[in-house]
Enzyme design. Structure first.
Site, PDB file in Angstrom:
ATOM      1  N   ASP A 110       0.490  -1.137   0.362  1.00 41.63           N
ATOM      2  CA  ASP A 110      -0.434  -0.065   0.023  1.00 41.63           C
ATOM      3  C   ASP A 110       0.858   1.462   0.110  1.00 41.63           C
ATOM      4  O   ASP A 110       1.446   1.491   0.811  1.00 41.63           O
ATOM      5  CB  ASP A 110      -1.153   0.614   1.218  1.00 41.63           C
ATOM      6  CG  ASP A 110      -2.056   0.922   1.090  1.00 41.63           C
ATOM      7  OD1 ASP A 110      -2.057   2.072   0.900  1.00 41.63           O
ATOM      8  OD2 ASP A 110      -3.045   1.018   2.221  1.00 41.63           O
ATOM      9  N   HIS A 111       0.320   1.738  -0.884  1.00 45.45           N
ATOM     10  CA  HIS A 111       1.965   3.155  -1.083  1.00 45.45           C
ATOM     11  C   HIS A 111       1.001   4.330  -0.171  1.00 45.45           C
ATOM     12  O   HIS A 111       2.485   4.740  -0.175  1.00 45.45           O
ATOM     13  CB  HIS A 111       2.283   3.396  -2.420  1.00 45.45           C
ATOM     14  CG  HIS A 111       3.453   3.679  -2.823  1.00 45.45           C
ATOM     15  ND1 HIS A 111       3.967   4.808  -2.325  1.00 45.45           N
ATOM     16  CD2 HIS A 111       4.013   4.431  -4.313  1.00 45.45           C
ATOM     17  CE1 HIS A 111       5.273   5.293  -3.059  1.00 45.45           C
ATOM     18  NE2 HIS A 111       5.158   4.795  -4.459  1.00 45.45           N
TER      19      HIS A 111
END
Length: 450
Positions: free
Chosen positions: A423-424
């Protein structure tokens, strides 16, 4: 004395369960130990056995209903005993004794306001408004209200609309009525039963503006998704909609893994260990070691905050007949390779039997997940994060690839495909890359004593 049967609470994370089938109906005799109904959470199936002897006096729900835990489901007692006081909120009308002896007739459409009278009949859409009497009659006749156009004020579905729909769909068997009332199906014309009775097998999947799907029965058939499949689909869609996912891929030299696998097989044959340690077990062991060095990956992303775990609660994807399950190995960093191998096999077997603790299957239980498709020959893939977890590692098959061995010498060596989806929002690309490289390093330098 009448006894109430409630929907059990299977784990702290379970809020509701879906009844797969009621084995006992109203009026049936019941002995202690008889199965009353089967039910399922999003991942596991169970059967509720009777703790009482007597007769089923009331059943407040139908097959396929989703019921909150600790809700009254059935009443068992002696014939003639009162059970109305056990009806859960909103179900009191199910008790025949509470049905009104006579009800005021529906207001005719002519009595509607002039504006409503001029409005065209509403289209049959999901969730169309219906009067209480219309809903009650629809349940009795097996009419799917999604398919009924209302003729009442402002398109409201009233009793006569349901009567017309029931007449149009013909005679239905009891099971067909129950399935029609659940929604999603349609009956058209005569069925295959006696005197043209429509049986459950005659029903077709219904879509808005269509009685059935064109071509069904000739080129293809339509099968409704199982409850579990729907829940998995909802979870996957939610994951992609509510997180910024990106995947990095890297290969790891697998010569060390293969050597350790041979060593473990020999140790098992000699009785030094009591577990058949697989390549996947070694990979998971290496992942745990890497996570201890990169705590931000061992986390949950909560939008504007992160939940960082002190221990590694390792999730492991398991393919079962009912669908994909992801049980968690709690405190995996406290286990040696033999202990981890045993735990991985235990939760996998529990999942396939449908007996895994629901709390271990919650997406909140694991802090990081490993999904291995190497056994199917998949080299690389983009796994979907089991939110709220911050990342997931996909493990592929081992394939030979060229490598520089030094001194101008090149050779083909076995490589293991690794795919990290993260999850950036919570993890930067540089940190994700360094973690993935650390996983590869742990795999290539893993040392285990038996």
């Amino acid at each position: 004395m009448a006894n109430v049967v409630i929907m059990p609470k299977q784990g702290q994370s379970v809020e509701s369960c879906i009844v797969s089938e009621f084995k006992k109906k109203v009026g049936d005799k019941v002995a202690v130990g008889d199965v009353l109904f089967g039910y399922e959470t999003d991942k596991a199936t169970f059967e509720e056995e009777s703790k009482f002897e007597g007769t089923v006096l009331a059943c407040f729900f139908n097959d396929g209903d989703e019921i909150p835990v600790l809700t009254n489901v059935m009443v068992i007692g002696n014939e003639g005993e009162s059970f109305a006081e056990f009806a859960p909120a909103g179900e009191a009308a199910a008790a025949p004794a509470e049905a009104p002896a006579a009800a005021a007739p529906e207001a005719p459409a002519a009595a509607a306001p002039a504006a409503a009278a001029e409005a065209p009949a509403a289209a049959a859409v999901a969730g169309a408004p219906a009067s209480p009497r219309a809903r009650k009659l629809a349940g009795e006749k097996g009419v799917n209200l999604d398919q009924v156009a209302g003729s009442g004020p402002y398109g409201r579905i009233i009793e006569r609309d349901v009567q017309a729909a029931a007449a149009a769909q013909g005679n239905l068997s009891g099971l067909a009525k129950a399935k029609m009332a659940e929604g999603g199906l349609a009956a058209a014309g005569n069925g295959t039963g006696l005197a043209g009775t429509v049986k459950a097998g005659d029903l077709k999947v219904w879509q808005a503006n269509h009685t059935d799907i064109a071509g069904e029965g000739e080129e293809f058939k339509v099968v409704k998704m199982s409850n579990m499949r729907k829940l998995i689909a909802k979870s996957m869609y939610n994951s992609l909609q509510n997180s910024a996912q990106l995947t990095h891929m890297l290969g790891a030299d697998a010569r060390k893994l293969q050597a350790l696998r041979k060593k473990a097989k020999k140790a098992l044959e000699e009785g030094k260990i009591d577990a058949n340690i697989t390549i996947n077990d070694f990979v998971c062991y290496a992942v745990v070691k890497a996570l201890k060095k990169f705590p931000n990956l061992n986390s949950h992303c909560l939008g504007d905050a992160m939940r960082l775990f002190n221990s590694v609660n390792l999730g492991c994807a398991v393919d079962t007949e009912r669908g994909l399950m992801v049980p968690a190995i709690l405190h995996a960093d406290d286990l040696n390779i033999v202990g981890l191998s045993k735990q991985l096999k235990k939760v996998a077997e529990d999942c396939k039997k449908g007996s895994c603790n629901p709390d271990l299957l919650s997406s909140e239980a694991a802090s990081f997940t490993v999904s291995n498709l190497g056994g199917f020959g998949v080299e690389w893939f983009t796994p979907i994060i089991n939110v709220p977890q911050s990342a997931i590692l996909g493990v592929g098959t081992i394939v030979p690839r060229p490598k520089d061995l030094g001194g101008g010498v090149y050779a083909f060596v076995p490589y293991l495909g690794l795919s990290l989806t993260y999850d950036h929002r919570a993890i930067d690309g540089g940190e994700a890359t360094r973690f993935l490289k650390q996983v590869a390093t742990e795999i290539e330098t893993l040392e285990v004593e038996f």
